[in-house]
Each structure stands twice: as structure tokens, then as C-alpha cells.
Design an enzyme around this catalytic site. Structure first.
Site, PDB file in Angstrom:
ATOM      1  N   CYS A   2     -32.848 -41.883  -0.562  1.00  0.00           N
ATOM      2  CA  CYS A   2     -33.241 -41.322  -1.847  1.00  0.00           C
ATOM      3  C   CYS A   2     -32.783 -39.872  -1.878  1.00  0.00           C
ATOM      4  O   CYS A   2     -32.473 -39.298  -0.837  1.00  0.00           O
ATOM      5  CB  CYS A   2     -34.756 -41.328  -2.023  1.00  0.00           C
ATOM      6  SG  CYS A   2     -35.476 -42.979  -2.075  1.00  0.00           S
ATOM      7  N   GLY A  28     -28.989 -42.618  -4.460  1.00  0.00           N
ATOM      8  CA  GLY A  28     -29.801 -43.695  -5.015  1.00  0.00           C
ATOM      9  C   GLY A  28     -29.504 -43.888  -6.483  1.00  0.00           C
ATOM     10  O   GLY A  28     -29.391 -42.918  -7.223  1.00  0.00           O
ATOM     11  N   ASN A 102     -38.338 -38.696   0.391  1.00  0.00           N
ATOM     12  CA  ASN A 102     -37.151 -39.358   0.936  1.00  0.00           C
ATOM     13  C   ASN A 102     -37.450 -39.696   2.390  1.00  0.00           C
ATOM     14  O   ASN A 102     -37.751 -38.803   3.173  1.00  0.00           O
ATOM     15  CB  ASN A 102     -35.950 -38.399   0.830  1.00  0.00           C
ATOM     16  CG  ASN A 102     -34.697 -38.923   1.537  1.00  0.00           C
ATOM     17  OD1 ASN A 102     -33.860 -38.145   1.978  1.00  0.00           O
ATOM     18  ND2 ASN A 102     -34.554 -40.215   1.647  1.00  0.00           N
ATOM     19  N   GLY A 103     -37.390 -40.976   2.711  1.00  0.00           N
ATOM     20  CA  GLY A 103     -37.676 -41.389   4.080  1.00  0.00           C
ATOM     21  C   GLY A 103     -38.396 -42.712   4.103  1.00  0.00           C
ATOM     22  O   GLY A 103     -38.299 -43.490   3.141  1.00  0.00           O
ATOM     23  N   TYR A 254     -21.982 -41.297   6.636  1.00  0.00           N
ATOM     24  CA  TYR A 254     -21.767 -41.985   5.368  1.00  0.00           C
ATOM     25  C   TYR A 254     -22.469 -41.387   4.166  1.00  0.00           C
ATOM     26  O   TYR A 254     -21.860 -41.189   3.115  1.00  0.00           O
ATOM     27  CB  TYR A 254     -22.197 -43.454   5.517  1.00  0.00           C
ATOM     28  CG  TYR A 254     -22.115 -44.256   4.242  1.00  0.00           C
ATOM     29  CD1 TYR A 254     -20.879 -44.660   3.738  1.00  0.00           C
ATOM     30  CD2 TYR A 254     -23.266 -44.596   3.538  1.00  0.00           C
ATOM     31  CE1 TYR A 254     -20.811 -45.397   2.559  1.00  0.00           C
ATOM     32  CE2 TYR A 254     -23.198 -45.328   2.359  1.00  0.00           C
ATOM     33  CZ  TYR A 254     -21.974 -45.726   1.876  1.00  0.00           C
ATOM     34  OH  TYR A 254     -21.900 -46.436   0.728  1.00  0.00           O
TER      35      TYR A 254
END
Ligand code: SF4
Length: 466
Positions: A2, A28, A102-103, A254
Site C-alpha cells: 500500500c 496499490g 502499510n504493512g 521491485y
């Protein structure tokens, strides 16, 4: 997977955060949301889809205030529908509260069970709701010797209690009344950066979200750090310390944008080093090096420069299609590969080529690309992967497939080469990957090494996946 962003200290907060989250769209694409606070009302807009299409002019005009947080989502926990779109908000004992995260919280299910038994309600199926639900316990945690600013004495011990109960990966931003609070888990799995634009303070998953609003990158939020911003200023606390960190190396392979600065380095620099290290471990003879765009481009540059082989664009990307890796179903992924890339015959015909990709996960995308290159006349195809074989799933916020779906767990190197249809295949070694980053001991590389920094109840996690 995210992206989060936050702004405090300007009436343009909702607009700035909207632009910031647009520059984090690669993190996202399922849903987007923004919350703003004007000192009286907490307003939230949440929609399915991408930022530019989902958030209308009217939506943006409805958001007002000097403080705002925003989120783009790809689900790793909970339902993938936009019902779980963030920010999540509720009236907590601290007042109107909104959170973006985020996580992945690995102890989500036992905690939810525990809180539900105490009569605390959950309205979503996302682990992020724990930030709000745990506040309802009204418990406090304050490490010995940690002195709080008078303005923080009421709220922060309750926030610290919440954070102390969570295990896993969390970079988060919260609006708690007139305060904006930012923090990272003690191991620092996910990035979070801090910036400035005149008097305003900004936060974002990646530094590229400051460039888009002409703000200055200031510094990263440190692992285990909690930062409070309000009209009295900025205060930093370290309630949780960890000897070592576990920054996600896959962000550098990435996910993160190459123009971002995260984890103490430029993503571009590290990604190029992955290609250089790969080149040092290789001696295949070829006419050209071609990348799989976009994430193969930077390591391919490093590889080509190190080997002295010309770099060419043998695959052209249609930029009007999203990234295939982060679509939720296999069927959509397959279609998207074909829509996304086309071969450049002027570069490929009759040539021995080295194709560089950032990673090889399932192998289905590579197979299609190789087939496309053969049809375009490539004489020899040598696939080189700028990271080691992916052998383990991620439990800390990246949506990788299950262990069984990972091609490296099902086939030998030779079998994978045959399956994707190349003349030869080689991965960057784990040592090479680690050589490319500063302080490799402070990175998580569990999906390449099976060396998980936080033990995980995989049974519980499976039950929680969409
Ligand atoms: S397991 Fe892999 S993707 Fe997950 S945090 Fe660790 S390095 Fe990143």
C-alpha cells in the site's frame, strides 16, 4: 502493499495529499481514500479504483482542513473489495480518529478474537482496524525513562499501548483530533519518509511523493519511531527499540519507484547494483541486453554497463495498462501481460539476447514474454533475474503467492528454463543481492532466504486471506 501519505499545516492539505498519493499509485490500485481534519470535522472520501478516476473534483472540494492523510490500497489482509479501503475512521476515546497503514499485522486474528470477546466491535475485515479497536481498551503503555511533552501526555501512552500490542509490519499515519501522528514498527519493514514544504510537514511511503508537490525530502521516519505533529511543533519519540531492523529488500527489487529514496539509499542506485552484481556472476555471450520494462530497466542498465554489451529496448510497454503482478486473479494477470508488452523486432531479429527481469515468481509471465521474443525472431534467449529465486511467501505486507505456487519450489533451475522456453536461465545469488545493499543485516530477505524475522502463525494468516 500500500502507499500512504499525510500533510499537516496548510489549508491545501487535502489537495497536496491527493497529488502525493497519485505519485504512489504503483503501490496499490484497488482503492484510494483521503481523510481531512479542519479542527471540527473529520471528513473521509474512499473509492474503488485509481486516484485520478476514483476521486472527483467534488470529492476533493468536500475535503477541508489543515491536516490530511491518504492511502492507496492493494489488499494483503482482509477482503480485497473497496469496503476495506482506507483511511479507517471512528470516534475513539481520543476523539475523532483516522488511520492509514502499510504493512501486515501478523497477530491480527488472535487480537481481534480477544477484543471481540471484550465487546469491542469490528466493522471491517482489515488488520488496520486494530489501530482503532485497541484504543477502545483505554489502556496505556509508557516505557521507563521516556519523557513526554505536556501536550502528548494524554494521548501518546494510549497510542503506545496500541503499537505495543501489534506484531508485524506497520508504517502508519493517524489523525487524532488536532494531531498528525506517524510511526514505523521497530523492525522498519515498510518505508516512511518525512518532508517539508514551507511551514507544512509531509509524510509519504516514498520520497517521490514529495517531488510531485515541490516539497523537500527531510528524512526517513526511523524504525520504532513515533512522530507527533501539531500546532506546537514536531516531537519524536522512540518507545520501541530493536537491535536490528528488517527493511523489506523486495521494495528495492521491485515495488518502490526508482526515483525514490528509501531505506537510506536511492532505489535506482541499489537496483542498478543488483544488475552489476548479476553481471559479475555471469559470462554468457550475447549481442544485446534487453530489459523487461519497467522494473527490469534499471538492473539491465547495470548489467549491460558492467558486461560492455549494448542495452536496447527490445520490449515496448503500453503505459495505459496497470502492473500485472498486483492484479488479484490469475486470469486477469494473464490478459494484462499480453496487453502490456509488445516486441521490438528491429532490435530482436536474429540476435542473441540477454533478457533482464527484476524477479521470477510464478514463471507464467516470463513464459509469455519469451514466447513473444521468439516469435519476433530472437536467435538465443538468455534470461537473467536480478534477484534470487523466490522461495517463501511474504507475511509482512507484500502479496506474494503461496509457497506451493512459487515456481522455484516446484522445479529445478533446468526445469524452469525449459518451462519458460529459454536457452539459459540464471538468478542473482543471495550473496550478490546482499552485497548490493548497505547493511544487509538490517534487511528482511525472507522470501529469498526463508529467514523470517518475525515468527508467523501461517495457519491463522491463511484463514485471513481474501
Ligand atoms: S518476506 Fe520478502 S517481500 Fe516480505 S518483507 Fe521480507 S523481503 Fe519483503
Amino acid at each position: 502493499m500500500c502507499g500512504i501519505a499525510g500533510v499537516f499545516g496548510t489549508d491545501l492539505a487535502p489537495q497536496l495529499v491527493y497529488l502525493q498519493i497519485y505519485s504512489l499509485q504503483h503501490r496499490g490500485q484497488e482503492s484510494v481514500g483521503i481523510s481531512s481534519w479542519d479542527g471540527k470535522d473529520l471528513r473521509t472520501v474512499k473509492k474503488g479504483g485509481r486516484v485520478l478516476e476514483a476521486i472527483s473534483r467534488e470529492d476533493l472540494e468536500s475535503l477541508k482542513g489543515f491536516s490530511a492523510i491518504a492511502h492507496v490500497r492493494y489488499s494483503t489482509s482482509g477482503d480485497s473489495g473497496h469496503v476495506n479501503a482506507q483511511p479507517l475512521e471512528r470516534e475513539t476515546p481520543l476523539g475523532p480518529t483516522a488511520v492509514v497503514h502499510n504493512g501486515n499485522i501478523v497477530n491480527f486474528l488472535p487480537l481481534r478474537e480477544e477484543l471481540s470477546k471484550k465487546g469491542i466491535n469490528f466493522h471491517y475485515s482489515s488488520d488496520t482496524e486494530l489501530f482503532l479497536a485497541l484504543l477502545e481498551e483505554e489502556k496505556v503503555f509508557l516505557p521507563e525513562g521516556l519523557n513526554l511533552h505536556p501536550k502528548d501526555k494524554e494521548i501518546l501512552p494510549k497510542i503506545f499501548y496500541v503499537l505495543n500490542r501489534l506484531k508485524g509490519a506497520f508504517s502508519f499515519l493517524m489523525i487524532v483530533g488536532d494531531k498528525l501522528i506517524a510511526g514505523r514498527d521497530p523492525l522498519g519493514f515498510r518505508p516512511l519518509c518525512m518532508g517539508r514544504k514551507r511551514d507544512a510537514i509531509l509524510f509519504a511511503s516514498e520520497s517521490c511523493a514529495f517531488d510531485i508537490v515541490e516539497a523537500q525530502f527531510w528524512r526517513e521516519v526511523r524504525p520504532g519511531e513515533v512522530i507527533v505533529v501539531d500546532e506546537s511543533g514536531i516531537r519524536s519519540y522512540f518507545p520501541f527499540q530493536s537491535e536490528r531492523h528488517a527493511k523489506c529488500i523486495f521494495e528495492l527489487v521491485y515495488f518502490a519507484r526508482p526515483d525514490s529514496y528509501i531505506f537510506g539509499d536511492w532505489v535506482y542506485t541499489v537496483r542498478k547494483k543488483f544488475g552489476i552484481e548479476l553481471a559479475k556472476e555471469d559470462d554468457v555471450q550475447a549481442d544485446v541486453v534487453i530489459p523487461v520494462p519497467d522494473s527490469g530497466v534499471v538492473p539491465a542498465l547495470g548489467y549491460a554497463q558492467e558486461r560492455g554489451i549494448p542495452f536496447e529496448m527490445g520490449l515496448i510497454r503500453n503505459h495505459y495498462v496497470g502492473r500485472s503482478f498486483i492484479e488479484p486473479t490469475q486470469e486477469l494477470r494473464n490478459l494484462r501481460v499480453l496487453m502490456k508488452l509488445s516486441p521490438n523486432r528491429s532490435v530482436l531479429k536474429g540476435k542473441k539476447i540477454v533478457v533482464i527481469d527484476d524477479s521470477l515468481v510464478r514463471g507464467t509471465t516470463s513464459k509469455r514474454i519469451v514466447n513473444m521474443l521468439r516469435r519476433a525472431g530472437a536467435k538465443e534467449i538468455h534470461m537473467r533475474i536480478a534477484s534470487p529465486p523466490v522461495v517463501g511467501p511474504c507475511y509482512y505486507g507484500i502479496d506474494t503467492p503461496t509457497r506451493e505456487e512459487l515456481i522455484a519450489n516446484r522445479m529445478t533451475l533446468e526445469e524452469i528454463a525449459e518451462f519458460i522456453g529459454v536457452d539459459s536461465l540464471k538468478y542473482l545469488s543471495l550473496e550478490g543481492l546482499r552485497r548490493a545493499v548497505k547493511e544487509s543485516g538490517n534487511f528482511c530477505d525472507a522470501c529469498f532466504s526463508n529467514n523470517y524475522p518475525i515468527p508467523v502463525d501461517t495457519g491463522a494468516l491463511k484463514r485471513n486471506r481474501p
